[in-house]
Design a protein around this motif. Structure first.
Motif, PDB file in Angstrom:
ATOM      1  N   UNK A  55      47.074  -4.817  -0.152  1.00  0.00           N
ATOM      2  CA  UNK A  55      47.762  -5.740   0.752  1.00  0.00           C
ATOM      3  C   UNK A  55      47.864  -5.133   2.152  1.00  0.00           C
ATOM      4  N   UNK A  56      48.183  -3.846   2.192  1.00  0.00           N
ATOM      5  CA  UNK A  56      48.256  -3.147   3.478  1.00  0.00           C
ATOM      6  C   UNK A  56      46.891  -3.104   4.140  1.00  0.00           C
ATOM      7  N   UNK A  57      45.848  -2.851   3.321  1.00  0.00           N
ATOM      8  CA  UNK A  57      44.483  -2.794   3.851  1.00  0.00           C
ATOM      9  C   UNK A  57      44.069  -4.132   4.446  1.00  0.00           C
ATOM     10  N   UNK A  58      44.349  -5.220   3.714  1.00  0.00           N
ATOM     11  CA  UNK A  58      44.006  -6.564   4.202  1.00  0.00           C
ATOM     12  C   UNK A  58      44.753  -6.869   5.495  1.00  0.00           C
ATOM     13  N   UNK A  61      43.110  -4.935   8.283  1.00  0.00           N
ATOM     14  CA  UNK A  61      41.843  -5.575   8.649  1.00  0.00           C
ATOM     15  C   UNK A  61      42.109  -6.809   9.511  1.00  0.00           C
ATOM     16  N   UNK A  62      43.130  -7.565   9.141  1.00  0.00           N
ATOM     17  CA  UNK A  62      43.480  -8.777   9.883  1.00  0.00           C
ATOM     18  C   UNK A  62      43.850  -8.434  11.329  1.00  0.00           C
ATOM     19  N   UNK A 129      30.939  -5.099  14.489  1.00  0.00           N
ATOM     20  CA  UNK A 129      32.135  -4.536  13.847  1.00  0.00           C
ATOM     21  C   UNK A 129      32.993  -5.642  13.251  1.00  0.00           C
ATOM     22  N   UNK A 130      33.067  -6.773  13.959  1.00  0.00           N
ATOM     23  CA  UNK A 130      33.844  -7.911  13.475  1.00  0.00           C
ATOM     24  C   UNK A 130      33.284  -8.436  12.156  1.00  0.00           C
ATOM     25  N   UNK A 131      31.959  -8.537  12.082  1.00  0.00           N
ATOM     26  CA  UNK A 131      31.313  -9.006  10.850  1.00  0.00           C
ATOM     27  C   UNK A 131      31.607  -8.045   9.700  1.00  0.00           C
ATOM     28  N   UNK A 132      31.563  -6.732  10.013  1.00  0.00           N
ATOM     29  CA  UNK A 132      31.848  -5.714   8.992  1.00  0.00           C
ATOM     30  C   UNK A 132      33.291  -5.820   8.504  1.00  0.00           C
ATOM     31  N   UNK A 133      34.210  -6.007   9.449  1.00  0.00           N
ATOM     32  CA  UNK A 133      35.630  -6.117   9.094  1.00  0.00           C
ATOM     33  C   UNK A 133      35.891  -7.370   8.252  1.00  0.00           C
ATOM     34  N   UNK A 135      33.737  -8.888   6.323  1.00  0.00           N
ATOM     35  CA  UNK A 135      33.151  -8.664   5.003  1.00  0.00           C
ATOM     36  C   UNK A 135      34.070  -7.781   4.156  1.00  0.00           C
ATOM     37  N   UNK A 136      34.603  -6.730   4.784  1.00  0.00           N
ATOM     38  CA  UNK A 136      35.517  -5.828   4.083  1.00  0.00           C
ATOM     39  C   UNK A 136      36.802  -6.549   3.696  1.00  0.00           C
ATOM     40  N   UNK A 137      37.243  -7.456   4.568  1.00  0.00           N
ATOM     41  CA  UNK A 137      38.452  -8.230   4.285  1.00  0.00           C
ATOM     42  C   UNK A 137      38.256  -9.112   3.057  1.00  0.00           C
ATOM     43  N   UNK A 138      37.119  -9.819   3.030  1.00  0.00           N
ATOM     44  CA  UNK A 138      36.846 -10.696   1.893  1.00  0.00           C
ATOM     45  C   UNK A 138      36.720  -9.905   0.605  1.00  0.00           C
ATOM     46  N   UNK A 139      36.077  -8.735   0.691  1.00  0.00           N
ATOM     47  CA  UNK A 139      35.933  -7.878  -0.484  1.00  0.00           C
ATOM     48  C   UNK A 139      37.302  -7.404  -0.968  1.00  0.00           C
ATOM     49  N   UNK A 140      38.152  -7.008  -0.031  1.00  0.00           N
ATOM     50  CA  UNK A 140      39.503  -6.538  -0.386  1.00  0.00           C
ATOM     51  C   UNK A 140      40.347  -7.674  -0.949  1.00  0.00           C
ATOM     52  N   UNK A 141      40.198  -8.863  -0.383  1.00  0.00           N
ATOM     53  CA  UNK A 141      40.952 -10.017  -0.884  1.00  0.00           C
ATOM     54  C   UNK A 141      40.534 -10.367  -2.310  1.00  0.00           C
TER      55      UNK A 141
END
Length: 256
Positions: A55-58, A61-62, A129-133, A135-141
């Motif tokens: 949750x903190x990671x998401x 990322x946000x 970087x935005x695209x990477x973030x 993608x990482x957000x969706x993966x974390x979610x």
């Protein structure tokens, strides 16, 4: 090792030993109930920790995504501003009175072109970087959602097991508290200390086949007689557990 505790003479040693053994029997039953739950409590705690971390990671990322989007917007605005200035300076070149003014405006135009190139470069970097973030957000979610489902299932399993054993466990806890209330504090503290250090939770064990029921070390015949007489509290010289005879609860064969 000191194998004898100093005792309060107001209560027979045999009664103290019986109380300690009864307490051991009850807490061992409580341990069995907890064993039925297996690793579920730890698994639930681990999942809760994972969910908190995800949750903190998401959230982080946000925040990063918002910062990058703002940076991209600012760079695009800067490009428009530079383009407007280039247009302005180009028009001014048509009305210059000498070469010095023309060259000065030309330098300003070149500078704004460099600013545009820099902004375009930064926009590409920020976009990547935005695209990477994202993608990482969706993966974390996705992972967060899976963990939340796992937690929901594990909690349901734990609650089911707990519900099945809650009445029995509460009854045993009440019985343990009642027994503890008649054991002198110093002896009870010793019992809990031994229990905490014992891998199997056994503080009080019986003599089994001429050996300690906790560590299985052999006990000399004379010491076995002392244990059976119940005139003093004796602990195993090897593991430190309190030793009692196997018939401790059957009768008070020795009076003080």
């Amino acid at each position: 090792m000191n194998t004898q505790y100093q005792e309060d003479k107001s209560v027979p040693i045999s009664e103290k030993l019986k109380a300690l053994f009864e307490l051991q029997t009850v807490v061992s039953e409580i341990d069995k109930i907890k064993t039925l739950r297996g690793e579920l409590p730890l698994e639930v705690q681990d999942l809760e920790d994972d969910i908190a971390g995800l949750s903190t990671r998401v959230s982080n990322y946000s925040d990063d995504i918002k910062t990058l989007e703002t940076s991209i917007a600012n760079r695009k605005a800067a490009i428009k501003e530079s383009e407007a200035l280039i247009t302005k300076y180009t028009e001014q070149q048509n009305n210059v009175r000498n070469n010095r003014e023309y060259d000065s405006l030309n330098k300003e135009i070149e500078f704004q072109k460099l600013e545009i190139e820099l902004s375009e470069k930064r926009i590409k970097e920020f976009t990547a970087e935005l695209a990477s973030k994202k993608e990482a957000t969706e993966s974390s979610k996705t992972l967060l959602s899976e963990r939340q489902e796992d937690l929901k299932r594990k909690k349901a399993e734990l609650e089911e097991i707990t519900a099945e054993t809650k009445i029995e466990e509460e009854k045993l806890k009440g019985k343990a508290e009642k027994i503890e209330s008649v054991i002198e504090p110093r002896l009870l503290t010793a019992f809990k200390r031994i229990r905490k250090n014992a891998r199997n939770g056994l503080s009080v064990v019986t003599v089994q086949r001429n050996a300690c029921g906790g560590c299985f070390a052999k006990i000399p015949p004379q010491r076995q007689m002392d244990i059976a007489n119940r005139k003093k509290i004796i602990v195993c010289e090897y593991c430190g557990r309190i030793l009692v005879d196997k018939d401790i609860l059957e009768s008070d064969q020795v009076s003080e």
